[in-house]
Design a protein around this motif. Structure first.
Motif, mmCIF file in Angstrom:
data_model
loop_
_atom_site.group_PDB
_atom_site.id
_atom_site.type_symbol
_atom_site.label_atom_id
_atom_site.label_comp_id
_atom_site.label_asym_id
_atom_site.label_seq_id
_atom_site.Cartn_x
_atom_site.Cartn_y
_atom_site.Cartn_z
ATOM 1 N N GLU A 238 31.569 28.626 23.139
ATOM 2 C CA GLU A 238 32.534 27.623 23.578
ATOM 3 C C GLU A 238 33.931 28.228 23.475
ATOM 4 O O GLU A 238 34.265 28.894 22.489
ATOM 5 N N ALA A 239 34.738 27.996 24.495
ATOM 6 C CA ALA A 239 36.029 28.672 24.593
ATOM 7 C C ALA A 239 37.016 28.254 23.506
ATOM 8 O O ALA A 239 38.018 28.930 23.290
ATOM 9 N N HIS A 240 36.758 27.164 22.812
ATOM 10 C CA HIS A 240 37.670 26.753 21.743
ATOM 11 C C HIS A 240 37.266 27.348 20.385
ATOM 12 O O HIS A 240 37.907 27.071 19.372
ATOM 13 N N ASP A 241 36.198 28.139 20.370
ATOM 14 C CA ASP A 241 35.692 28.677 19.108
ATOM 15 C C ASP A 241 35.276 30.130 19.322
ATOM 16 O O ASP A 241 34.123 30.503 19.134
ATOM 17 N N LEU A 242 36.230 30.978 19.687
ATOM 18 C CA LEU A 242 35.872 32.304 20.165
ATOM 19 C C LEU A 242 35.599 33.321 19.058
ATOM 20 O O LEU A 242 34.600 34.023 19.085
ATOM 21 N N ALA A 243 36.494 33.429 18.109
ATOM 22 C CA ALA A 243 36.429 34.520 17.142
ATOM 23 C C ALA A 243 35.638 34.175 15.889
ATOM 24 O O ALA A 243 35.381 35.046 15.060
ATOM 25 N N GLN A 244 35.245 32.933 15.735
ATOM 26 C CA GLN A 244 34.549 32.502 14.516
ATOM 27 C C GLN A 244 33.250 33.297 14.326
ATOM 28 O O GLN A 244 32.382 33.309 15.198
ATOM 29 N N GLY A 245 33.141 33.976 13.193
ATOM 30 C CA GLY A 245 31.910 34.689 12.851
ATOM 31 C C GLY A 245 31.739 36.045 13.518
ATOM 32 O O GLY A 245 30.748 36.734 13.252
ATOM 33 N N LEU A 246 32.665 36.462 14.363
ATOM 34 C CA LEU A 246 32.531 37.765 15.008
ATOM 35 C C LEU A 246 32.808 38.897 14.020
ATOM 36 O O LEU A 246 33.771 38.828 13.240
ATOM 37 N N GLN A 247 32.000 39.918 14.040
ATOM 38 C CA GLN A 247 32.209 41.102 13.187
ATOM 39 C C GLN A 247 32.995 42.138 14.002
ATOM 40 O O GLN A 247 32.459 43.162 14.441
ATOM 41 N N ILE A 248 34.273 41.847 14.205
ATOM 42 C CA ILE A 248 35.057 42.659 15.146
ATOM 43 C C ILE A 248 35.252 44.084 14.643
ATOM 44 O O ILE A 248 35.051 45.051 15.385
ATOM 45 N N GLN A 249 35.625 44.239 13.389
ATOM 46 C CA GLN A 249 35.906 45.594 12.892
ATOM 47 C C GLN A 249 34.649 46.454 12.902
ATOM 48 O O GLN A 249 34.706 47.646 13.212
ATOM 49 N N GLU A 250 33.510 45.846 12.586
ATOM 50 C CA GLU A 250 32.254 46.595 12.605
ATOM 51 C C GLU A 250 31.922 47.039 14.037
ATOM 52 O O GLU A 250 31.446 48.166 14.253
ATOM 53 N N GLN A 251 32.177 46.167 14.998
ATOM 54 C CA GLN A 251 31.903 46.537 16.383
ATOM 55 C C GLN A 251 32.868 47.615 16.871
ATOM 56 O O GLN A 251 32.496 48.483 17.665
ATOM 57 N N LEU A 252 34.093 47.582 16.385
ATOM 58 C CA LEU A 252 35.056 48.623 16.725
ATOM 59 C C LEU A 252 34.603 49.983 16.207
ATOM 60 O O LEU A 252 34.676 50.989 16.906
ATOM 61 N N ALA A 253 34.159 50.006 14.955
ATOM 62 C CA ALA A 253 33.712 51.265 14.357
ATOM 63 C C ALA A 253 32.533 51.842 15.136
ATOM 64 O O ALA A 253 32.423 53.067 15.297
ATOM 65 N N ALA A 254 31.669 50.968 15.648
ATOM 66 C CA ALA A 254 30.531 51.450 16.434
ATOM 67 C C ALA A 254 30.976 51.950 17.801
ATOM 68 O O ALA A 254 30.425 52.931 18.331
ATOM 69 N N ALA A 255 31.995 51.302 18.372
ATOM 70 C CA ALA A 255 32.467 51.684 19.708
ATOM 71 C C ALA A 255 33.293 52.963 19.681
ATOM 72 O O ALA A 255 33.344 53.691 20.679
ATOM 73 N N ILE A 256 33.964 53.233 18.560
ATOM 74 C CA ILE A 256 34.823 54.423 18.450
ATOM 75 C C ILE A 256 34.377 55.189 17.206
ATOM 76 O O ILE A 256 35.071 55.222 16.172
ATOM 77 N N PRO A 257 33.214 55.832 17.257
ATOM 78 C CA PRO A 257 32.634 56.427 16.048
ATOM 79 C C PRO A 257 33.335 57.694 15.574
ATOM 80 O O PRO A 257 33.160 58.101 14.421
ATOM 81 N N ARG A 275 41.556 39.771 17.378
ATOM 82 C CA ARG A 275 41.388 38.383 16.907
ATOM 83 C C ARG A 275 42.549 37.504 17.384
ATOM 84 O O ARG A 275 42.355 36.363 17.815
ATOM 85 N N LYS A 276 43.755 38.040 17.339
ATOM 86 C CA LYS A 276 44.919 37.266 17.798
ATOM 87 C C LYS A 276 44.884 37.062 19.321
ATOM 88 O O LYS A 276 45.264 35.997 19.819
ATOM 89 N N ALA A 277 44.448 38.085 20.065
ATOM 90 C CA ALA A 277 44.356 37.939 21.521
ATOM 91 C C ALA A 277 43.338 36.853 21.881
ATOM 92 O O ALA A 277 43.575 36.052 22.789
ATOM 93 N N LEU A 278 42.221 36.823 21.153
ATOM 94 C CA LEU A 278 41.233 35.758 21.386
ATOM 95 C C LEU A 278 41.806 34.402 20.990
ATOM 96 O O LEU A 278 41.510 33.380 21.610
ATOM 97 N N GLY A 279 42.628 34.406 19.967
ATOM 98 C CA GLY A 279 43.278 33.154 19.566
ATOM 99 C C GLY A 279 44.189 32.619 20.656
ATOM 100 O O GLY A 279 44.280 31.397 20.864
ATOM 101 N N GLN A 280 44.863 33.527 21.377
ATOM 102 C CA GLN A 280 45.703 33.091 22.506
ATOM 103 C C GLN A 280 44.841 32.467 23.604
ATOM 104 O O GLN A 280 45.253 31.496 24.247
ATOM 105 N N CYS A 281 43.657 33.022 23.811
ATOM 106 C CA CYS A 281 42.738 32.430 24.801
ATOM 107 C C CYS A 281 42.310 31.024 24.364
ATOM 108 O O CYS A 281 42.198 30.109 25.186
ATOM 109 N N THR A 282 42.085 30.864 23.078
ATOM 110 C CA THR A 282 41.668 29.563 22.551
ATOM 111 C C THR A 282 42.785 28.539 22.678
ATOM 112 O O THR A 282 42.553 27.393 23.094
ATOM 113 N N SER A 283 43.997 28.964 22.363
ATOM 114 C CA SER A 283 45.115 28.027 22.392
ATOM 115 C C SER A 283 45.452 27.597 23.810
ATOM 116 O O SER A 283 46.152 26.602 24.006
ATOM 117 N N ALA A 284 44.950 28.364 24.805
ATOM 118 C CA ALA A 284 45.206 28.000 26.193
ATOM 119 C C ALA A 284 44.282 26.894 26.673
ATOM 120 O O ALA A 284 44.397 26.434 27.799
#
Length: 285
Positions: A238-257, A275-284
């Motif tokens: 759901e577009a109002h709940d984008l970043a909740q529970g995402l393991q962003i840093q872990e996915q970054l480490a895998a993408a840029i090993p 996380r902040k960019a996704l927050g801007q999407c949510t606030s929109a």
């Protein structure tokens, strides 16, 4: 510091610029806004024999919609991108990013094409066009070709543009869904230049869920990268709940090993930017 000596040529059209490119010997550079090339000249990082000024080529400027795509002239300034109503309505990520480029002096002269040809991995527009799945349209005297943005970047500050070509325009598919976007740049405290930047461009369906997701990141590799794993985990949310529970840093480490240990701290910085960019999407919403 003064720049090295060079011969100056002013092109009145793209065809004129292409003829000059094919006829001049030595190292030839194209000059549009000059906010990447001129500092490089003064620092003696570039020493061309000839400069071809393409700032008067009207075909390289402006924004229009054509055949389902929004086309942006390569010599369109950041200030024009920032205030263009078609972009605001159809490709809002572009004016959002343009508004964060340096200061007003730079935005008045700097161009989107100059940034993409310079291809600095920390700059704003390489990340932006990667998140938009853009195409880059280039011309030589005998050929026109469209290059997918995924094939444009060719290592550190290097692109697929050949020496006999001019970048004419950048095009983006006009969206069929509601679009939400966000852009965050983390700046160096002294230089104010970006150390990491994240762009998010989401298509949202009528039920309020993410139908498509594009996340691009700059500053951690020699060119901007897309985060396919993170994008897949966003689709269906759901577009109002984008970043909740995402393991962003872990996915970054895998993408840029291969990020070296002294630069691992950038993973934390970049995760915060995403996380902040996704927050801007949510606030929109």
């Amino acid at each position: 510091m003064y720049s090295p000596r060079f011969d100056y040529h002013r092109a009145e059209s793209i065809d004129h610029a292409l003829r000059l490119l094919s006829s001049l010997d030595g190292d030839v550079k194209l000059l549009a806004g000059g906010h990447s090339l001129v500092p490089a000249l003064k620092l003696r990082l570039a020493s061309p024999s000839h400069l071809i000024d393409i700032s008067a080529c009207s075909e390289l400027k402006g924004v229009r919609e054509e055949d389902g795509r929004v086309l942006i002239g390569a010599a369109t300034s950041y200030r024009e991108l920032e205030s263009d109503p078609l972009l605001a309505a159809r490709v809002p990520l572009v004016p959002v990013v343009a508004g964060q480029v340096a200061d007003m002096l730079v935005r008045n002269r700097g161009t989107i094409g100059g940034s993409l040809c310079n291809s600095d991995p920390n700059a704003d527009f390489p990340v932006c066009v990667l998140a938009l799945d853009a195409r880059l349209h280039v011309r030589s005297l005998g050929e026109e070709r469209a290059i997918a943005v995924s094939d444009w970047f060719d290592g550190l500050m290097s692109t697929a543009l050949r020496p006999d070509e001019v970048l004419e325009s950048i095009s983006v598919a006009a969206p069929r869904q509601q679009v939400r976007c966000g852009y965050v740049k983390v700046k160096h405290a002294a230089s104010r230049f970006g150390v990491a930047c994240a762009a998010a461009n989401l298509g949202v369906s009528g039920d309020g869920r993410v139908a498509s997701a594009a996340i691009a990141l700059g500053g951690l590799a020699d060119h901007p990268v897309r985060l396919a794993g993170l994008e897949a985990s966003l689709v269906g949310r759901e577009a109002h709940d984008l970043a909740q529970g995402l393991q962003i840093q872990e996915q970054l480490a895998a993408a840029i090993p291969d990020l070296p240990p002294p630069r691992q701290w950038l993973l934390h910085v970049a995760a915060g930017a995403i996380r902040k960019a996704l927050g801007q999407c949510t606030s929109a919403a």
